[in-house]
Enzyme design. Structure first.
Site, PDB file in Angstrom:
ATOM      1  N   THR A 268       0.816  -1.213   0.000  1.00 46.09           N
ATOM      2  CA  THR A 268       0.000   0.000   0.000  1.00 46.09           C
ATOM      3  C   THR A 268       0.855   1.272   0.000  1.00 46.09           C
ATOM      4  O   THR A 268       0.581   2.212  -0.736  1.00 46.09           O
ATOM      5  CB  THR A 268      -0.855   0.010   1.281  1.00 46.09           C
ATOM      6  OG1 THR A 268      -0.001  -0.379   2.354  1.00 46.09           O
ATOM      7  CG2 THR A 268      -2.010  -0.946   1.176  1.00 46.09           C
ATOM      8  N   PHE A 404      -7.820   5.274   4.524  1.00 47.51           N
ATOM      9  CA  PHE A 404      -7.346   4.301   5.510  1.00 47.51           C
ATOM     10  C   PHE A 404      -8.510   3.577   6.197  1.00 47.51           C
ATOM     11  O   PHE A 404      -8.349   3.006   7.274  1.00 47.51           O
ATOM     12  CB  PHE A 404      -6.472   5.000   6.560  1.00 47.51           C
ATOM     13  CG  PHE A 404      -5.144   5.459   6.005  1.00 47.51           C
ATOM     14  CD1 PHE A 404      -4.076   4.581   5.880  1.00 47.51           C
ATOM     15  CD2 PHE A 404      -4.963   6.760   5.572  1.00 47.51           C
ATOM     16  CE1 PHE A 404      -2.858   4.988   5.355  1.00 47.51           C
ATOM     17  CE2 PHE A 404      -3.748   7.188   5.042  1.00 47.51           C
ATOM     18  CZ  PHE A 404      -2.692   6.300   4.934  1.00 47.51           C
ATOM     19  N   CYS A 411      -7.090   1.471   9.375  1.00 51.78           N
ATOM     20  CA  CYS A 411      -5.701   1.015   9.240  1.00 51.78           C
ATOM     21  C   CYS A 411      -4.889   1.279  10.500  1.00 51.78           C
ATOM     22  O   CYS A 411      -4.760   2.421  10.938  1.00 51.78           O
ATOM     23  CB  CYS A 411      -5.063   1.739   8.059  1.00 51.78           C
ATOM     24  SG  CYS A 411      -3.360   1.257   7.813  1.00 51.78           S
TER      25      CYS A 411
HETATM   26  C1  HEM Z   1      -6.277  -1.897   7.393  1.00 53.02           C
HETATM   27  C2  HEM Z   1      -5.110   1.246   3.906  1.00 53.02           C
HETATM   28  C3  HEM Z   1      -0.460   1.019   5.281  1.00 53.02           C
HETATM   29  C4  HEM Z   1      -1.559  -2.555   8.331  1.00 53.02           C
HETATM   30  C5  HEM Z   1      -6.347  -1.000   6.357  1.00 53.02           C
HETATM   31  C6  HEM Z   1      -7.571  -0.561   5.736  1.00 53.02           C
HETATM   32  C7  HEM Z   1      -7.240   0.300   4.753  1.00 53.02           C
HETATM   33  C8  HEM Z   1      -5.805   0.433   4.756  1.00 53.02           C
HETATM   34  C9  HEM Z   1      -8.184   1.010   3.803  1.00 53.02           C
HETATM   35  C10 HEM Z   1      -8.987  -1.022   6.104  1.00 53.02           C
HETATM   36  C11 HEM Z   1      -9.351  -2.191   5.233  1.00 53.02           C
HETATM   37  C12 HEM Z   1     -10.806  -2.617   5.372  1.00 53.02           C
HETATM   38  O1  HEM Z   1     -11.614  -1.943   5.995  1.00 53.02           O
HETATM   39  O2  HEM Z   1     -11.118  -3.671   4.796  1.00 53.02           O
HETATM   40  C13 HEM Z   1      -3.738   1.444   3.981  1.00 53.02           C
HETATM   41  C14 HEM Z   1      -3.012   2.377   3.160  1.00 53.02           C
HETATM   42  C15 HEM Z   1      -1.699   2.323   3.551  1.00 53.02           C
HETATM   43  C16 HEM Z   1      -1.611   1.346   4.617  1.00 53.02           C
HETATM   44  C17 HEM Z   1      -3.635   3.234   2.059  1.00 53.02           C
HETATM   45  C18 HEM Z   1      -0.515   3.065   3.046  1.00 53.02           C
HETATM   46  C19 HEM Z   1      -0.558   4.135   2.319  1.00 53.02           C
HETATM   47  C20 HEM Z   1      -0.354   0.074   6.266  1.00 53.02           C
HETATM   48  C21 HEM Z   1       0.837  -0.254   6.992  1.00 53.02           C
HETATM   49  C22 HEM Z   1       0.529  -1.273   7.831  1.00 53.02           C
HETATM   50  C23 HEM Z   1      -0.866  -1.575   7.656  1.00 53.02           C
HETATM   51  C24 HEM Z   1       2.186   0.441   6.814  1.00 53.02           C
HETATM   52  C25 HEM Z   1       1.395  -2.000   8.832  1.00 53.02           C
HETATM   53  C26 HEM Z   1       2.326  -1.462   9.499  1.00 53.02           C
HETATM   54  C27 HEM Z   1      -2.930  -2.677   8.312  1.00 53.02           C
HETATM   55  C28 HEM Z   1      -3.651  -3.642   9.142  1.00 53.02           C
HETATM   56  C29 HEM Z   1      -4.997  -3.432   8.883  1.00 53.02           C
HETATM   57  C30 HEM Z   1      -5.091  -2.369   7.906  1.00 53.02           C
HETATM   58  C31 HEM Z   1      -3.038  -4.662  10.084  1.00 53.02           C
HETATM   59  C32 HEM Z   1      -6.167  -4.184   9.520  1.00 53.02           C
HETATM   60  C33 HEM Z   1      -6.582  -3.453  10.767  1.00 53.02           C
HETATM   61  C34 HEM Z   1      -7.711  -4.131  11.508  1.00 53.02           C
HETATM   62  O3  HEM Z   1      -8.691  -4.534  10.884  1.00 53.02           O
HETATM   63  O4  HEM Z   1      -7.605  -4.246  12.716  1.00 53.02           O
HETATM   64  N1  HEM Z   1      -5.295  -0.368   5.759  1.00 53.02           N
HETATM   65  N2  HEM Z   1      -2.865   0.837   4.833  1.00 53.02           N
HETATM   66  N3  HEM Z   1      -1.369  -0.736   6.701  1.00 53.02           N
HETATM   67  N4  HEM Z   1      -3.830  -1.933   7.605  1.00 53.02           N
HETATM   68 FE1  HEM Z   1      -3.351  -0.475   6.301  1.00 53.02          FE
END
Ligand code: HEM
Length: 467
Positions: A268, A404, A411
């Site tokens: 991402t 996010f 996120c």
């Molecule tokens: C969840 C976007 C970077 C770990 C999400 C979700 C989005 C997202 C939209 C929600 C997904 C859903 O509702 O189905 C992004 C974007 C990023 C990014 C655009 C960078 C520009 C990261 C990074 C990490 C990460 C760097 C780890 C260090 C996670 C995790 C979740 C998550 C573990 C699940 C959280 C949960 O449901 O408890 N992300 N993310 N993401 N992201 Fe990111």
């Protein structure tokens, strides 16, 4: 009285597959094209299920109501049928709650700030590698950003070095991941029976998933065999206790969480950096303004963590990038199972939703809603994302910008990704004059699970020597 949700006519057996078939390499475009014909809400039969596809900020805002709607987790990339990592676990899964409670503090802004030296270490590797290449070489920016973000998440969260800048080829983890992503995407635009018959491809799919999980498992096993007192995310999971239950996380779940971070934590952010680079290069006045800000705030000295908060314009560049090209391009919701017996509607009671429906949020459409952003909704204008303007827009339209995600499933890595992206872009602008290899480059996207700009080749010319 509710009314039927509009949408193209579904055919027997294939449903509405043919409506998005012409864009089968980029299913997202197919869904967007149909949205242009049917408006901010339409229905389509895909994969034997009714999907309700959303493209407006107001409907997105309605769907952030966690009492009524909850996340539909995507299929797991792991081949382990056991515990699920944060990204793919269901809301009601006790492992999600445990992981969330233990891991939230590890990714809070304060903790992420302490990762700055490790982030800068990897960012320096990218700068050195580009400086060595010089202006004579064309660079596939997306590939180097993937090297960078994979190495950064691995070093910062598990003190592990992939050393991607020391090899010509990408780490096999990346190849395996890209294969699994593209196969997962292809499966959405293919009848299930056709997937079942692809024996060789299915074997390769299973092997790639097993390989990725093994990489993650080896990191956990190696840490158990060689303990350190480093306060990284891996140690937080090994030694940290759930503040509610006092329990520690089992190794099988730690492996799944690590795999989640390796995937969600790099693909991402690599996309965000790639799109930001493309927008900067296609808008030279924005590029020069951002570079001027970096020169004024940092000059020629080495960047420090506290500088990032002063890069207001670059921050706006990233926000505008995430608005136009959200790298997680769709989010899926359904009725919160806790109220599945109730009548649930959307758009002020206009449309009835059923418990088995999947609601797909088309993020780039929702975030370019002309009701919020006016006639220039599709243009790249970072000025509207400067704090004052941004806060005003979000106060009026809370669903206007959600790259996010939202609520408790938002996120966890947002502060991490933002710090990394700001740092890296600032260092690039400070050290190089960057240009497109092809000045006539017109941005096309490549979709796997996330999206990235395709064929983004750049050239970099080192600026004056640093002090
Ligand atoms: C969840 C976007 C970077 C770990 C999400 C979700 C989005 C997202 C939209 C929600 C997904 C859903 O509702 O189905 C992004 C974007 C990023 C990014 C655009 C960078 C520009 C990261 C990074 C990490 C990460 C760097 C780890 C260090 C996670 C995790 C979740 C998550 C573990 C699940 C959280 C949960 O449901 O408890 N992300 N993310 N993401 N992201 Fe990111």
């Amino acid at each position: 009285m509710t009314e039927p949700i509009p949408g193209p006519r579904a055919l027997p057996f294939v449903g509405n597959l043919l409506d998005i078939w012409q864009d089968r390499d980029i299913p997202l475009r197919g869904l967007e094209r149909v949205a242009e014909a049917y408006g901010p809400i339409y229905q389509a039969m895909l994969g034997g299920k009714r999907r309700i596809i959303i493209s407006s900020a107001a409907l997105l805002e309605e769907l952030t109501d966690e009492k009524r709607f909850s996340k539909v987790p995507p299929p797991s990339v792991s081949n382990n049928p056991g515990p699920k990592g944060l990204f793919v676990a269901k809301n009601e899964d006790p492992d999600w709650h445990q992981g969330h409670r233990i891991l939230m503090p590890a990714f809070a802004p304060f903790s992420v700030q302490s990762m700055f030296p490790d982030m800068k270490d990897i960012a320096n590797q990218l700068i050195l590698s580009w400086a060595r290449k010089g202006a004579d070489h064309k660079i596939l920016a997306t590939e180097d950003f993937t090297r960078l973000t994979l190495d950064t998440i691995a070093l910062c969260s598990m003190s592990f070095r992939f050393n991607s800048f020391y090899t010509d080829t990408m780490h096999p983890f990346v190849d395996a991941m890209l294969y699994v992503f593209s196969e997962n995407t292809a499966r959405t635009s293919r009848p299930a029976i056709a997937t079942k018959l692809r024996y060789k491809a299915n074997k390769q799919f299973d092997e790639a998933r097993a390989f990725m999980r093994k990489v993650s498992q080896d990191i956990v096993t190696n840490r158990r065999a060689n303990p350190t007192d480093k306060s990284d995310v891996l140690n937080t999971m090994i030694y940290g206790k759930d503040p509610k239950t006092g329990q520690v996380m089992r190794d099988e779940l730690i492996t799944e969480q690590m795999l989640t971070f390796l995937i969600a934590g790099h693909e991402t952010t690599s996309g965000l950096l790639s799109f930001a680079t493309a927008y900067l290069l296609q808008n030279p006045h924005v590029y020069l303004k951002a570079q001027k800000e970096v020169d004024e705030v940092i000059g020629k000295r080495s960047i420090e963590a506290k500088d990032l908060q002063n890069l207001k314009y670059l921050n706006a560049v990233l926000r505008e990038t995430a608005r136009l090209s959200p790298t997680v391009p769709v989010l899926q919701k359904h009725i919160n199972p806790a109220i599945a017996h109730e009548v649930v509607t959307l758009d002020n009671g206009r449309y009835r939703i059923n418990p088995e429906d999947h609601i797909i949020l088309l993020m780039s459409k929702c975030q370019t809603d002309p009701k919020v952003w006016g006639d220039t909704a599709a243009d790249f204008e970072p000025e509207r994302m400067l704090d004052e303007n941004f806060d005003k827009i979000l106060a009026e339209y809370p669903g206007a910008w959600k790259p996010f995600g939202n609520g408790k499933r938002a996120c966890i890595g947002r502060p991490f990704a933002w710090q990394e992206a700001l740092l890296v872009l600032a260092m690039i602008l400070q050290n190089f004059d960057v240009s497109l290899d092809d000045p006539a480059y017109s941005m096309k996207i490549k979709q796997t699970l996330t999206i990235k700009p395709a064929d983004l080749y750049i050239r970099v010319k080192p600026r004056d020597q640093m002090d």
